[in-house]
Design a protein around this motif. Structure first.
Motif, PDB file in Angstrom:
ATOM      1  N   LEU A  53      66.520 -23.336  25.402  1.00 51.60           N
ATOM      2  CA  LEU A  53      66.459 -23.246  24.078  1.00 51.60           C
ATOM      3  C   LEU A  53      65.467 -22.086  23.510  1.00 51.60           C
ATOM      4  CD1 LEU A  53      67.147 -26.451  22.269  1.00 51.60           C
ATOM      5  CD2 LEU A  53      68.606 -24.632  22.297  1.00 51.60           C
ATOM      6  N   PRO A  54      64.503 -21.882  24.122  1.00 53.45           N
ATOM      7  CA  PRO A  54      63.518 -20.741  23.731  1.00 53.45           C
ATOM      8  C   PRO A  54      64.030 -19.365  23.799  1.00 53.45           C
ATOM      9  CG  PRO A  54      62.038 -22.512  24.724  1.00 53.45           C
ATOM     10  CD  PRO A  54      63.627 -22.867  24.907  1.00 53.45           C
ATOM     11  N   THR A  55      65.277 -19.308  24.798  1.00 55.55           N
ATOM     12  CA  THR A  55      65.451 -18.000  25.177  1.00 55.55           C
ATOM     13  C   THR A  55      66.732 -17.537  24.053  1.00 55.55           C
ATOM     14  OG1 THR A  55      67.308 -18.682  26.472  1.00 55.55           O
ATOM     15  CG2 THR A  55      64.923 -18.721  27.434  1.00 55.55           C
ATOM     16  N   ILE A  56      67.172 -18.451  23.053  1.00 56.88           N
ATOM     17  CA  ILE A  56      68.293 -17.951  22.443  1.00 56.88           C
ATOM     18  C   ILE A  56      68.149 -16.989  21.382  1.00 56.88           C
ATOM     19  CG2 ILE A  56      69.537 -20.123  22.660  1.00 56.88           C
ATOM     20  CD1 ILE A  56      68.672 -20.766  20.008  1.00 56.88           C
ATOM     21  N   THR A  57      69.118 -16.116  21.047  1.00 58.10           N
ATOM     22  CA  THR A  57      69.105 -15.332  19.707  1.00 58.10           C
ATOM     23  C   THR A  57      70.130 -15.810  19.119  1.00 58.10           C
ATOM     24  OG1 THR A  57      70.758 -13.592  20.590  1.00 58.10           O
ATOM     25  CG2 THR A  57      68.239 -13.552  21.217  1.00 58.10           C
ATOM     26  N   ASN A  58      70.061 -15.184  18.158  1.00 57.00           N
ATOM     27  CA  ASN A  58      71.383 -15.590  16.655  1.00 57.00           C
ATOM     28  C   ASN A  58      72.494 -15.284  17.395  1.00 57.00           C
ATOM     29  OD1 ASN A  58      71.774 -16.483  14.189  1.00 57.00           O
ATOM     30  ND2 ASN A  58      72.689 -14.312  13.736  1.00 57.00           N
ATOM     31  N   ASP A  59      72.758 -14.137  18.458  1.00 60.02           N
ATOM     32  CA  ASP A  59      74.125 -13.896  18.990  1.00 60.02           C
ATOM     33  C   ASP A  59      74.212 -14.402  20.411  1.00 60.02           C
ATOM     34  OD1 ASP A  59      74.828 -12.187  16.838  1.00 60.02           O
ATOM     35  OD2 ASP A  59      73.364 -10.752  17.634  1.00 60.02           O
ATOM     36  N   SER A  60      73.461 -15.323  21.035  1.00 56.17           N
ATOM     37  CA  SER A  60      73.600 -16.093  22.035  1.00 56.17           C
ATOM     38  C   SER A  60      75.090 -16.825  22.309  1.00 56.17           C
ATOM     39  CB  SER A  60      72.483 -17.013  22.227  1.00 56.17           C
ATOM     40  OG  SER A  60      71.119 -16.312  22.499  1.00 56.17           O
ATOM     41  N   VAL A  61      75.329 -16.640  23.341  1.00 57.81           N
ATOM     42  CA  VAL A  61      76.774 -17.425  23.799  1.00 57.81           C
ATOM     43  C   VAL A  61      76.395 -18.263  24.814  1.00 57.81           C
ATOM     44  CG1 VAL A  61      79.124 -17.232  24.246  1.00 57.81           C
ATOM     45  CG2 VAL A  61      78.140 -15.364  22.832  1.00 57.81           C
ATOM     46  N   TRP A  62      76.708 -19.657  24.715  1.00 57.23           N
ATOM     47  CA  TRP A  62      76.658 -20.428  26.001  1.00 57.23           C
ATOM     48  C   TRP A  62      78.098 -21.086  26.126  1.00 57.23           C
ATOM     49  CZ3 TRP A  62      71.597 -23.819  25.958  1.00 57.23           C
ATOM     50  CH2 TRP A  62      70.472 -23.226  25.898  1.00 57.23           C
ATOM     51  N   ILE A  63      78.393 -21.095  27.634  1.00 59.93           N
ATOM     52  CA  ILE A  63      79.532 -21.801  27.914  1.00 59.93           C
ATOM     53  C   ILE A  63      79.272 -22.923  28.817  1.00 59.93           C
ATOM     54  CG2 ILE A  63      81.662 -21.611  29.308  1.00 59.93           C
ATOM     55  CD1 ILE A  63      82.061 -18.747  27.789  1.00 59.93           C
ATOM     56  N   ILE A  64      79.834 -23.950  28.659  1.00 62.98           N
ATOM     57  CA  ILE A  64      79.493 -25.218  29.351  1.00 62.98           C
ATOM     58  C   ILE A  64      80.784 -25.543  30.096  1.00 62.98           C
ATOM     59  CG2 ILE A  64      78.931 -27.569  29.433  1.00 62.98           C
ATOM     60  CD1 ILE A  64      77.107 -26.928  26.972  1.00 62.98           C
ATOM     61  N   ASN A  65      80.985 -25.668  31.505  1.00 63.97           N
ATOM     62  CA  ASN A  65      82.302 -25.769  32.123  1.00 63.97           C
ATOM     63  C   ASN A  65      82.543 -27.265  32.178  1.00 63.97           C
ATOM     64  OD1 ASN A  65      84.391 -24.972  33.683  1.00 63.97           O
ATOM     65  ND2 ASN A  65      83.116 -25.160  35.689  1.00 63.97           N
ATOM     66  N   PHE A  79      86.404 -25.635  29.078  1.00 63.49           N
ATOM     67  CA  PHE A  79      85.007 -25.480  28.698  1.00 63.49           C
ATOM     68  C   PHE A  79      84.801 -25.348  27.367  1.00 63.49           C
ATOM     69  CE2 PHE A  79      86.460 -20.926  29.896  1.00 63.49           C
ATOM     70  CZ  PHE A  79      86.291 -20.344  28.844  1.00 63.49           C
ATOM     71  N   GLY A  80      83.519 -25.616  27.077  1.00 64.42           N
ATOM     72  CA  GLY A  80      83.019 -25.822  25.682  1.00 64.42           C
ATOM     73  C   GLY A  80      82.165 -24.349  25.400  1.00 64.42           C
ATOM     74  N   MET A  81      82.373 -23.810  24.119  1.00 64.45           N
ATOM     75  CA  MET A  81      81.482 -22.519  23.638  1.00 64.45           C
ATOM     76  C   MET A  81      80.322 -23.116  22.713  1.00 64.45           C
ATOM     77  SD  MET A  81      84.270 -19.514  23.689  1.00 64.45           S
ATOM     78  CE  MET A  81      83.103 -18.411  23.633  1.00 64.45           C
ATOM     79  N   VAL A  82      79.064 -22.597  22.949  1.00 67.56           N
ATOM     80  CA  VAL A  82      78.178 -22.952  21.764  1.00 67.56           C
ATOM     81  C   VAL A  82      77.580 -21.663  21.390  1.00 67.56           C
ATOM     82  CG1 VAL A  82      75.958 -24.094  21.979  1.00 67.56           C
ATOM     83  CG2 VAL A  82      77.712 -24.858  23.368  1.00 67.56           C
ATOM     84  N   PHE A  83      77.402 -21.766  20.088  1.00 62.90           N
ATOM     85  CA  PHE A  83      76.760 -20.639  19.352  1.00 62.90           C
ATOM     86  C   PHE A  83      75.558 -20.974  18.366  1.00 62.90           C
ATOM     87  CE2 PHE A  83      81.248 -19.569  20.149  1.00 62.90           C
ATOM     88  CZ  PHE A  83      81.176 -18.513  20.880  1.00 62.90           C
ATOM     89  N   PHE A  84      74.601 -20.346  18.294  1.00 62.93           N
ATOM     90  CA  PHE A  84      73.489 -20.625  17.318  1.00 62.93           C
ATOM     91  C   PHE A  84      73.490 -19.711  16.056  1.00 62.93           C
ATOM     92  CE2 PHE A  84      73.076 -21.387  21.852  1.00 62.93           C
ATOM     93  CZ  PHE A  84      72.626 -22.470  22.181  1.00 62.93           C
ATOM     94  N   ARG A  85      74.336 -19.153  15.590  1.00 61.07           N
ATOM     95  CA  ARG A  85      74.473 -18.180  14.541  1.00 61.07           C
ATOM     96  C   ARG A  85      73.840 -19.051  13.170  1.00 61.07           C
ATOM     97  NH1 ARG A  85      78.078 -14.134  14.726  1.00 61.07           N
ATOM     98  NH2 ARG A  85      78.735 -14.551  12.698  1.00 61.07           N
TER      99      ARG A  85
END
Length: 193
Positions: A133-145, A175-181
């Protein structure tokens, strides 16, 4: 009945296409990426040309992340077709993480795109999630398979959706996509692809 079949039937019942999406960000992603019918020449370079891997290719192409971190075994992201810098977590762990009191400490890094191939226990994967989590930015995209592969994976996905830092999640079944916007309202989408 098999768990995966039941999960897929529930997914179909709850899923929508672009007409059920009111977020401009998600609408653009669905119409310009998920439903892009272009026959990209790079498809022929994929190790596995399944529908899921083609979608994963389009997602990476759409967001054009500078850096990708891949967690878990059996790569889905083919390093030959992306210009992004791709790091496998296992290599990263050996080379760039320091272990102190059983806690990993990240140097000041940002990963624009993180792909979690859910091949670990729920607790281990949740530990990775919190640790990254400390590596995220507002535009980070995470995909969970494979978020529906098992009950444990579905439980993990539910925990991620409820996390206070997570703003937008998209369930594509595979898969699931995760955004932190931060500018977005918290919302979960179930999208047929």
């Amino acid at each position: 009945m098999n768990h995966l079949i039941i999960s897929y039937l529930k997914f179909l019942w709850n899923s929508k296409d672009q007409h059920g999406v009111h977020s401009p960000f998600v609408f653009d992603l669905v119409t310009k990426c998920f439903y892009d019918k272009t026959k990209f020449p790079e498809y022929s370079l994929l190790k596995n040309t399944s529908k899921k891997n083609k979608l994963l290719f389009r997602v990476v192409r759409y967001f054009q992340p500078k850096t990708i971190l891949e967690i878990g075994n059996s790569t889905e992201i083919d390093t030959n077709i992306f210009s992004s810098e791709i790091t496998k977590f296992e290599e990263f762990q050996k080379n760039k993480l320091s272990k102190n009191d059983n806690t990993f400490h990240f140097p000041l890094l940002t990963f624009h795109f993180i792909y979690i191939n859910k091949s670990h226990s729920q607790k281990t994967t949740l530990d990775y999630f919190e640790m990254l989590l400390p590596t995220i930015t507002n535009d980070s995209v995470w995909i969970i398979n494979d978020i529906h592969e098992s009950i444990e994976n579905e439980n993990f996905w539910d925990i991620i959706k409820k996390h206070p830092k997570v703003k937008v999640t998209i369930d594509t079944f595979h898969f699931g996509m995760v955004f932190f916007r931060v500018e977005q309202e918290k919302e979960h989408f179930v999208i047929r692809v």
